[in-house]
Write a protein that holds these residues in place. Structure first.
Motif, PDB file in Angstrom:
ATOM      1  N   ASN A  76      11.924 -67.284  -8.617  1.00 20.42           N
ATOM      2  CA  ASN A  76      11.359 -66.055  -8.058  1.00 20.42           C
ATOM      3  C   ASN A  76      10.675 -65.259  -9.163  1.00 20.42           C
ATOM      4  O   ASN A  76      10.794 -65.578 -10.339  1.00 20.42           O
ATOM      5  CB  ASN A  76      12.429 -65.227  -7.337  1.00 20.42           C
ATOM      6  N   ILE A  77       9.973 -64.245  -8.766  1.00 20.68           N
ATOM      7  CA  ILE A  77       9.299 -63.350  -9.711  1.00 20.68           C
ATOM      8  C   ILE A  77       9.908 -61.977  -9.525  1.00 20.68           C
ATOM      9  O   ILE A  77       9.983 -61.459  -8.405  1.00 20.68           O
ATOM     10  CB  ILE A  77       7.785 -63.333  -9.463  1.00 20.68           C
ATOM     11  N   GLY A  81       7.033 -58.782 -12.592  1.00 20.00           N
ATOM     12  CA  GLY A  81       6.171 -59.952 -12.606  1.00 20.00           C
ATOM     13  C   GLY A  81       6.635 -61.103 -13.469  1.00 20.00           C
ATOM     14  O   GLY A  81       5.918 -62.077 -13.641  1.00 20.00           O
ATOM     15  N   ALA A  82       7.853 -61.017 -14.022  1.00 17.63           N
ATOM     16  CA  ALA A  82       8.365 -62.098 -14.862  1.00 17.63           C
ATOM     17  C   ALA A  82       8.983 -63.186 -13.991  1.00 17.63           C
ATOM     18  O   ALA A  82       9.766 -62.891 -13.094  1.00 17.63           O
ATOM     19  CB  ALA A  82       9.414 -61.555 -15.832  1.00 17.63           C
ATOM     20  N   PRO A  83       8.618 -64.448 -14.251  1.00 17.00           N
ATOM     21  CA  PRO A  83       9.187 -65.537 -13.451  1.00 17.00           C
ATOM     22  C   PRO A  83      10.614 -65.874 -13.897  1.00 17.00           C
ATOM     23  O   PRO A  83      10.961 -65.742 -15.071  1.00 17.00           O
ATOM     24  CB  PRO A  83       8.243 -66.708 -13.729  1.00 17.00           C
ATOM     25  N   HIS A  84      11.435 -66.287 -12.958  1.00 23.23           N
ATOM     26  CA  HIS A  84      12.818 -66.704 -13.239  1.00 23.23           C
ATOM     27  C   HIS A  84      13.092 -68.006 -12.493  1.00 23.23           C
ATOM     28  O   HIS A  84      12.710 -68.166 -11.343  1.00 23.23           O
ATOM     29  CB  HIS A  84      13.819 -65.634 -12.775  1.00 23.23           C
ATOM     30  N   GLU A  85      13.742 -68.914 -13.181  1.00 26.30           N
ATOM     31  CA  GLU A  85      14.114 -70.202 -12.588  1.00 26.30           C
ATOM     32  C   GLU A  85      15.613 -70.381 -12.756  1.00 26.30           C
ATOM     33  O   GLU A  85      16.143 -70.187 -13.841  1.00 26.30           O
ATOM     34  CB  GLU A  85      13.370 -71.338 -13.297  1.00 26.30           C
ATOM     35  N   ALA A  87      18.794 -73.126 -11.726  1.00 24.54           N
ATOM     36  CA  ALA A  87      19.155 -74.430 -11.183  1.00 24.54           C
ATOM     37  C   ALA A  87      20.671 -74.548 -11.209  1.00 24.54           C
ATOM     38  O   ALA A  87      21.339 -73.965 -12.070  1.00 24.54           O
ATOM     39  CB  ALA A  87      18.531 -75.545 -12.001  1.00 24.54           C
ATOM     40  N   TRP A  88      21.218 -75.289 -10.253  1.00 22.76           N
ATOM     41  CA  TRP A  88      22.650 -75.520 -10.232  1.00 22.76           C
ATOM     42  C   TRP A  88      22.937 -76.928  -9.753  1.00 22.76           C
ATOM     43  O   TRP A  88      22.145 -77.544  -9.060  1.00 22.76           O
ATOM     44  CB  TRP A  88      23.381 -74.475  -9.388  1.00 22.76           C
TER      45      TRP A  88
END
Length: 141
Positions: A76-77, A81-85, A87-88
């Protein structure tokens, strides 16, 4: 159900508890009734109750609990405006149930259908049982 009015206008009641129910008559999904007021679990389906009772029975019978490998990612952003990823990954589990508690409080605002503890150390596992009775209707639009 074809003869009753849609929504609260059906003036129907539950055959199990007598509480008012609402007729959900969709053009896409199978028609069904649901309670008009919160019933605190009294309106659970038979399959839902069987699922919870099966966990209790498994704890008393040293029966195994199995969960498949599960993994995913989410991106998400944020508001600047910074993207975040994120995972699990959860490995497959196959271990006998040591203990099971039904309708377990996880916090003051969150309750799980069950919390189980396995004989192998996987920590506590919150279980939410979902029975989906909605089926797409085979009707042309």
């Amino acid at each position: 159900m074809p003869t009753v009015s849609r929504g609260r206008d059906c003036e129907c009641s539950c055959i199990a508890c007598g509480q008012p129910v609402i007729a959900q008559k969709s053009d896409v999904y199978q028609w069904y009734f649901h309670h008009a007021v919160e019933t605190n679990g009294a309106d659970e389906s038979i399959l839902h109750r069987v699922g919870k009772r099966s966990l209790i029975a498994a704890a008393g019978a040293d029966a195994p609990f199995a969960a498949p490998v599960s993994s995913s990612s989410h991106s998400n952003i944020d508001s600047i405006g910074a993207p975040h990823e994120q995972a699990w990954h959860v490995p497959a589990i196959g271990s006998p149930v040591a203990n099971a508690q039904i309708e377990a409080a996880l916090s003051s605002a969150l309750r799980a259908n069950a919390v189980i503890e396995l004989t192998e150390d996987h920590g506590l596992i919150a279980v939410e049982i979902h029975v989906d009775a909605c089926q797409r209707r085979n009707r042309p639009r």
